[in-house]
Design a protein around this motif. Structure first.
Motif, PDB file in Angstrom:
ATOM      1  N   VAL A  26      -1.588 -18.101  -5.175  1.00  0.00           N
ATOM      2  CA  VAL A  26      -0.993 -17.067  -4.322  1.00  0.00           C
ATOM      3  C   VAL A  26      -2.059 -16.017  -3.988  1.00  0.00           C
ATOM      4  N   LYS A  27      -1.711 -15.107  -3.067  1.00  0.00           N
ATOM      5  CA  LYS A  27      -2.523 -13.937  -2.775  1.00  0.00           C
ATOM      6  C   LYS A  27      -1.646 -12.702  -2.975  1.00  0.00           C
ATOM      7  N   ALA A  28      -2.162 -11.730  -3.740  1.00  0.00           N
ATOM      8  CA  ALA A  28      -1.380 -10.531  -4.021  1.00  0.00           C
ATOM      9  C   ALA A  28      -2.322  -9.336  -4.173  1.00  0.00           C
ATOM     10  N   SER A  29      -1.853  -8.152  -3.723  1.00  0.00           N
ATOM     11  CA  SER A  29      -2.683  -6.949  -3.822  1.00  0.00           C
ATOM     12  C   SER A  29      -1.812  -5.713  -3.730  1.00  0.00           C
ATOM     13  N   HIS A  30      -2.345  -4.606  -4.255  1.00  0.00           N
ATOM     14  CA  HIS A  30      -1.710  -3.315  -4.025  1.00  0.00           C
ATOM     15  C   HIS A  30      -2.786  -2.243  -3.963  1.00  0.00           C
ATOM     16  N   ALA A  31      -2.524  -1.183  -3.173  1.00  0.00           N
ATOM     17  CA  ALA A  31      -3.460  -0.077  -3.006  1.00  0.00           C
ATOM     18  C   ALA A  31      -2.679   1.226  -3.043  1.00  0.00           C
ATOM     19  N   LEU A  32      -3.269   2.253  -3.662  1.00  0.00           N
ATOM     20  CA  LEU A  32      -2.584   3.527  -3.819  1.00  0.00           C
ATOM     21  C   LEU A  32      -3.576   4.667  -3.651  1.00  0.00           C
ATOM     22  N   THR A  33      -3.236   5.629  -2.767  1.00  0.00           N
ATOM     23  CA  THR A  33      -4.034   6.851  -2.623  1.00  0.00           C
ATOM     24  C   THR A  33      -3.093   8.046  -2.605  1.00  0.00           C
ATOM     25  N   VAL A  34      -3.429   9.066  -3.386  1.00  0.00           N
ATOM     26  CA  VAL A  34      -2.670  10.310  -3.441  1.00  0.00           C
ATOM     27  C   VAL A  34      -3.668  11.450  -3.423  1.00  0.00           C
ATOM     28  N   GLY A  35      -3.489  12.423  -2.509  1.00  0.00           N
ATOM     29  CA  GLY A  35      -4.433  13.524  -2.507  1.00  0.00           C
ATOM     30  C   GLY A  35      -4.187  14.540  -1.420  1.00  0.00           C
ATOM     31  N   GLN A  36      -4.959  15.635  -1.488  1.00  0.00           N
ATOM     32  CA  GLN A  36      -4.881  16.728  -0.530  1.00  0.00           C
ATOM     33  C   GLN A  36      -5.523  16.322   0.797  1.00  0.00           C
ATOM     34  N   PRO A  37      -5.245  17.083   1.875  1.00  0.00           N
ATOM     35  CA  PRO A  37      -5.907  16.811   3.154  1.00  0.00           C
ATOM     36  C   PRO A  37      -7.415  16.921   3.023  1.00  0.00           C
ATOM     37  N   ASP A  38      -8.107  16.097   3.738  1.00  0.00           N
ATOM     38  CA  ASP A  38      -9.557  16.134   3.740  1.00  0.00           C
ATOM     39  C   ASP A  38     -10.023  17.431   4.407  1.00  0.00           C
ATOM     40  N   ALA A  39     -10.825  18.209   3.689  1.00  0.00           N
ATOM     41  CA  ALA A  39     -11.272  19.504   4.202  1.00  0.00           C
ATOM     42  C   ALA A  39     -12.057  19.361   5.500  1.00  0.00           C
TER      43      ALA A  39
ATOM     44  N   THR B 280       4.484   7.394  -8.223  1.00  0.00           N
ATOM     45  CA  THR B 280       4.403   6.132  -7.478  1.00  0.00           C
ATOM     46  C   THR B 280       4.116   5.001  -8.460  1.00  0.00           C
ATOM     47  N   LEU B 281       4.852   3.924  -8.313  1.00  0.00           N
ATOM     48  CA  LEU B 281       4.712   2.802  -9.235  1.00  0.00           C
ATOM     49  C   LEU B 281       4.662   1.495  -8.442  1.00  0.00           C
ATOM     50  N   PRO B 282       3.450   1.007  -8.136  1.00  0.00           N
ATOM     51  CA  PRO B 282       3.330  -0.299  -7.487  1.00  0.00           C
ATOM     52  C   PRO B 282       3.389  -1.414  -8.533  1.00  0.00           C
ATOM     53  N   ILE B 283       4.197  -2.442  -8.276  1.00  0.00           N
ATOM     54  CA  ILE B 283       4.404  -3.519  -9.246  1.00  0.00           C
ATOM     55  C   ILE B 283       4.240  -4.868  -8.550  1.00  0.00           C
ATOM     56  N   LEU B 284       3.564  -5.777  -9.231  1.00  0.00           N
ATOM     57  CA  LEU B 284       3.476  -7.165  -8.777  1.00  0.00           C
ATOM     58  C   LEU B 284       3.988  -8.075  -9.890  1.00  0.00           C
TER      59      LEU B 284
ATOM     60  N   GLU C 236       0.852  -1.185   0.000  1.00  0.00           N
ATOM     61  CA  GLU C 236       0.000   0.000   0.000  1.00  0.00           C
ATOM     62  C   GLU C 236       0.889   1.235   0.000  1.00  0.00           C
ATOM     63  N   THR C 237       0.430   2.279  -0.694  1.00  0.00           N
ATOM     64  CA  THR C 237       1.117   3.566  -0.723  1.00  0.00           C
ATOM     65  C   THR C 237       0.091   4.659  -0.488  1.00  0.00           C
ATOM     66  N   ARG C 238       0.364   5.529   0.492  1.00  0.00           N
ATOM     67  CA  ARG C 238      -0.527   6.646   0.800  1.00  0.00           C
ATOM     68  C   ARG C 238       0.297   7.924   0.814  1.00  0.00           C
ATOM     69  N   VAL C 239      -0.092   8.883  -0.028  1.00  0.00           N
ATOM     70  CA  VAL C 239       0.644  10.139  -0.145  1.00  0.00           C
ATOM     71  C   VAL C 239      -0.309  11.293   0.127  1.00  0.00           C
ATOM     72  N   LEU C 240       0.059  12.136   1.086  1.00  0.00           N
ATOM     73  CA  LEU C 240      -0.707  13.333   1.420  1.00  0.00           C
ATOM     74  C   LEU C 240       0.012  14.531   0.817  1.00  0.00           C
ATOM     75  N   THR C 241      -0.647  15.235  -0.096  1.00  0.00           N
ATOM     76  CA  THR C 241      -0.023  16.370  -0.769  1.00  0.00           C
ATOM     77  C   THR C 241      -0.576  17.672  -0.197  1.00  0.00           C
ATOM     78  N   MET C 242       0.343  18.585   0.126  1.00  0.00           N
ATOM     79  CA  MET C 242      -0.042  19.878   0.681  1.00  0.00           C
ATOM     80  C   MET C 242       0.635  20.976  -0.117  1.00  0.00           C
ATOM     81  N   GLY C 243      -0.129  21.902  -0.638  1.00  0.00           N
ATOM     82  CA  GLY C 243       0.465  22.996  -1.386  1.00  0.00           C
ATOM     83  C   GLY C 243       0.383  22.766  -2.884  1.00  0.00           C
ATOM     84  N   LYS C 244       1.409  23.222  -3.610  1.00  0.00           N
ATOM     85  CA  LYS C 244       1.355  23.184  -5.067  1.00  0.00           C
ATOM     86  C   LYS C 244       2.754  22.921  -5.630  1.00  0.00           C
TER      87      LYS C 244
END
Length: 262
Positions: A195-208, A184-188, A170-178
């Motif tokens: 087998v069991k395999a997974s990936h999750a990705l979130t990128v975004g501004q802070p929740d208002a 980000t590049l998740p690879i399997l 999993e990758t979580r990125v919080l972006t602030m500003g400009k």
């Protein structure tokens, strides 16, 4: 006989720029490693013998561009939980290669990085299941401010014949500003069916709504952003076994993140 390592481990390496750690059979414990000094590059090599279990927290404190190389070999029913925290202004390149060599081998690898104006944080991580019934999990967390540069490549690999294995990330990125850059590049790489395999990705501004709620409780924008950063990095900081040191680290995160209000 079971061997227990000290709760806190600190080493400064400036001559050979390398550190070899071997965890004996059935060893258990936790390590805290602070990276400090003048070295431009450092290598850490880990070997976990069968049935060992260790938690490792690493903090980068280098005040110049720095490269950290990590190699881990994990044997039968051994487990390593490792976290890297990087709050520095300067660029960091992190390269990690984990090998799950025997059945029951497990590695959980987490990174938490603060990315500031114009300075690049670059990571390339790979966990490889080489035999059946192994488990690999990669967790990447980043907070990116104005003009910060974050680059993350995370790969989970299950080779042919490593049936019953798991590879997650999993990758979580919080972006602030400009004007920031986030790649980000998740690879399997999966060469086996059972087998069991997974990936999750979130990128975004802070929740208002989160910011509004925190500010409605009397916090400034700076304080609110610092608390949000702590939330992102908490999975890494929780690897610290010493409660006092863990609280100190959370305060450092809040202080560092709170310096950059936008």
């Amino acid at each position: 006989m079971e061997r227990t390592y000290e709760n806190r481990f600190e080493d400064r390496i400036e001559t050979d720029q390398s550190l070899d750690l071997r965890f004996d059979k059935r060893a258990s414990g936790s390590l805290v490693i602070f990276l400090d000094g003048n070295a431009d590059e450092m290598s850490i090599r880990l070997h976990a013998d069968e049935y060992s279990y260790v938690k490792i927290f690493i903090q980068n404190r280098m005040e110049h561009p720095f490269t950290l190389n990590l190699d881990a070999d994990i044997e039968t029913d051994a487990k390593i939980e490792l976290g890297l925290l990087d709050l520095q202004d300067d660029p960091l390149t992190f390269k990690a290669d984990g090998s799950l060599n025997k059945q029951g081998a497990t590695m959980e690898l987490s990174t938490g990085q603060l990315c500031l104006g114009g300075k690049k944080k670059k990571s390339n991580i790979e966990l490889t299941s080489k035999v059946p019934h192994t488990y690999g999990n990669i967790h990447n967390f980043a907070v990116v401010y104005d003009e910060g540069q974050y680059e993350m490549v995370a790969a989970g690999r299950i080779v042919k014949g490593a049936f019953g294995s798991e590879s997650h990330q999993e990758t979580r990125v919080l972006t602030m500003g400009k004007d920031h850059t986030c790649v980000t590049l998740p690879i399997l790489y999966i060469d086996e069916n059972d087998v069991k395999a997974s990936h999750a990705l979130t990128v975004g501004q802070p929740d208002a709504e989160q910011l509004y709620y925190l500010q409605s409780r009397g916090l400034s924008t700076t304080q609110a952003m610092g608390l949000l950063a702590i939330g992102y990095f908490k999975p890494v900081v929780e690897l610290i076994g010493d409660e006092v040191l863990r609280q100190e680290m959370e305060q450092e995160i809040e202080r560092r993140a709170g310096l950059y209000e936008h």
